[in-house]
Design a protein around this motif. Structure first.
Motif, short mmCIF file in Angstrom:
data_model
loop_
_atom_site.label_atom_id
_atom_site.label_comp_id
_atom_site.label_asym_id
_atom_site.label_seq_id
_atom_site.Cartn_x
_atom_site.Cartn_y
_atom_site.Cartn_z
N LEU A 112 0.82 -1.22 0.00
CA LEU A 112 0.00 0.00 0.00
C LEU A 112 0.85 1.27 0.00
N GLU A 113 2.06 1.19 0.50
CA GLU A 113 2.93 2.36 0.57
C GLU A 113 3.30 2.82 -0.85
N GLY A 114 2.78 3.98 -1.24
CA GLY A 114 3.05 4.51 -2.57
C GLY A 114 2.35 3.74 -3.68
N TYR A 115 1.32 2.98 -3.32
CA TYR A 115 0.63 2.11 -4.29
C TYR A 115 0.02 2.93 -5.43
N GLU A 116 0.30 2.48 -6.66
CA GLU A 116 -0.22 3.17 -7.85
C GLU A 116 -1.22 2.27 -8.57
N ALA A 117 -2.40 2.82 -8.81
CA ALA A 117 -3.43 2.07 -9.54
C ALA A 117 -4.44 3.07 -10.10
N ASP A 118 -5.31 2.56 -10.96
CA ASP A 118 -6.35 3.42 -11.54
C ASP A 118 -7.52 3.59 -10.58
N ALA A 119 -7.61 2.68 -9.62
CA ALA A 119 -8.62 2.81 -8.56
C ALA A 119 -8.26 1.86 -7.43
N LEU A 120 -8.56 2.28 -6.21
CA LEU A 120 -8.41 1.39 -5.06
C LEU A 120 -9.68 1.49 -4.22
N VAL A 121 -10.23 0.33 -3.88
CA VAL A 121 -11.42 0.31 -3.04
C VAL A 121 -11.16 -0.62 -1.86
N SER A 122 -11.40 -0.09 -0.65
CA SER A 122 -11.25 -0.91 0.55
C SER A 122 -12.63 -1.37 1.00
N LEU A 123 -12.76 -2.68 1.15
CA LEU A 123 -14.07 -3.28 1.45
C LEU A 123 -14.22 -3.54 2.95
N HIS A 124 -15.25 -2.94 3.54
CA HIS A 124 -15.55 -3.16 4.95
C HIS A 124 -17.03 -3.41 5.12
N SER A 125 -17.37 -3.97 6.30
CA SER A 125 -18.77 -4.13 6.67
C SER A 125 -18.98 -3.42 8.00
N ASP A 126 -20.20 -2.94 8.19
CA ASP A 126 -20.48 -2.12 9.37
C ASP A 126 -20.85 -2.98 10.58
N SER A 127 -20.90 -2.32 11.72
CA SER A 127 -21.12 -2.98 13.00
C SER A 127 -22.38 -3.84 13.03
N CYS A 128 -22.49 -4.67 14.01
CA CYS A 128 -23.59 -5.64 14.11
C CYS A 128 -24.73 -5.10 14.98
N ILE A 129 -24.85 -3.76 15.03
CA ILE A 129 -25.94 -3.15 15.80
C ILE A 129 -27.26 -3.42 15.07
N PRO A 130 -28.24 -4.01 15.74
CA PRO A 130 -29.51 -4.26 15.04
C PRO A 130 -30.30 -2.97 14.84
N GLY A 131 -31.13 -2.97 13.80
CA GLY A 131 -32.01 -1.83 13.56
C GLY A 131 -31.48 -0.83 12.55
N VAL A 132 -30.29 -1.04 12.03
CA VAL A 132 -29.77 -0.14 11.00
C VAL A 132 -29.38 -0.94 9.76
N SER A 133 -29.62 -0.31 8.62
CA SER A 133 -29.35 -0.96 7.34
C SER A 133 -28.81 0.09 6.37
N GLY A 134 -27.99 -0.36 5.42
CA GLY A 134 -27.51 0.54 4.38
C GLY A 134 -26.00 0.50 4.21
N PHE A 135 -25.54 1.19 3.19
CA PHE A 135 -24.09 1.23 2.90
C PHE A 135 -23.64 2.67 2.75
N VAL A 186 -1.30 5.23 0.04
CA VAL A 186 -1.22 5.06 -1.42
C VAL A 186 -0.67 6.32 -2.07
N ALA A 187 -0.21 6.19 -3.32
CA ALA A 187 0.28 7.34 -4.07
C ALA A 187 -0.85 8.37 -4.16
N PRO A 188 -0.52 9.67 -4.06
CA PRO A 188 -1.57 10.71 -4.05
C PRO A 188 -2.46 10.67 -5.30
N GLU A 189 -1.92 10.19 -6.42
CA GLU A 189 -2.69 10.17 -7.67
C GLU A 189 -3.60 8.96 -7.77
#
Ligand SMILES: [Zn+2]
Length: 232
Positions: A112-135, A186-189
């Motif tokens: 990741l240090e200075g990583y160069e790419a046309d796009a980078l997406v980091s995939l996460h999931s949200d907490s397990c609190i009930p009653g909330v939905s969405g991304f 990642v690289a600033p660009e």
């Protein structure tokens, strides 16, 4: 041989000799391998044509928390890191099938240090609190390329929402997301964005059992950005 005999025989001999030479020449030339076919010893002439297709685009996929910690956890023991990883594998596979160069990266991957790419997406999931939905998706608050990254964010909102049917949950974006450590590595660009793909409780059915759909949603968002087909 008398002089007379010589005068009569010699022309005949000469004619016969001529015929023999002609026949030999015919046999020689017709039985030779075709001079046009290149022998294996010949060096083929290199012909360079400009490549009709440009170099493939490169995409980095961070599998959230992978090789670091478990991330969020549900009462039943379900870990965020496992959900993220299963989806990340699907995203990488789909992108490769579409011809992209893809790097699957850990949360604190040395690459990741200075990583160069046309796009980078980091995939996460949200907490397990009930009653909330969405991304939700976010870029760095101090982005070097805000317009570009805003387009990637917009593409993810549009396409991920369309494919998964999930609604945005923007008001829960935390300062943590905008100050995400990967953005500073990642690289600033390199356009880099983090997405929280859903909540682990109320969106469990999608995140746990329809991971192909989740992966397709992420890929559709990335493609929308890379193809430049989605104006803001
Ligand atoms: Zn996370």
């Amino acid at each position: 041989m008398g002089e007379r005999a010589r005068r009569e025989i010699l022309p005949g001999l000469a004619a016969a000799l001529g015929l023999i030479l002609l026949a030999a020449a015919l046999v020689f030339f017709t039985s030779r391998p075709r001079a046009l076919s290149p022998s294996p010893m010949e060096t083929p002439i290199a012909t360079h044509y400009p490549s009709p297709t440009p170099a493939p685009l490169r995409v980095g996929i961070v599998s959230g928390h992978w090789k670091y910690d478990g991330g969020a956890m549900c009462p039943d023991g379900t870990l965020e890191v496992d959900i993220n990883y299963q989806i990340a594998i699907g995203v990488v596979k789909l992108l490769k099938e579409k011809g992209y160069e893809v790097d699957l990266l850990a949360e604190f991957d040395p690459l990741l240090e200075g990583y160069e790419a046309d796009a980078l997406v980091s995939l996460h999931s949200d907490s397990c609190i009930p009653g909330v939905s969405g991304f939700k998706a976010a870029r760095a608050w101090n982005s070097f390329i805000p317009e570009v990254e805003d387009r990637l964010v917009a593409c993810l909102y549009e396409e991920y929402g369309r494919v998964t049917g999930l609604h945005p949950h923007q008001w829960s974006i935390t300062p943590d997301m905008h100050g995400y450590h990967v953005f500073g590595e990642v690289a600033p660009e390199t356009p880099a964005v983090i997405i929280e793909m859903g909540f682990m409780a109320d969106d469990a059915e999608l995140l746990g059992h329809r991971q192909d759909t989740v992966a397709q949603g992420v890929v559709a968002g990335i493609e929308c950005f890379l193809e430049g087909s989605k104006p803001l």
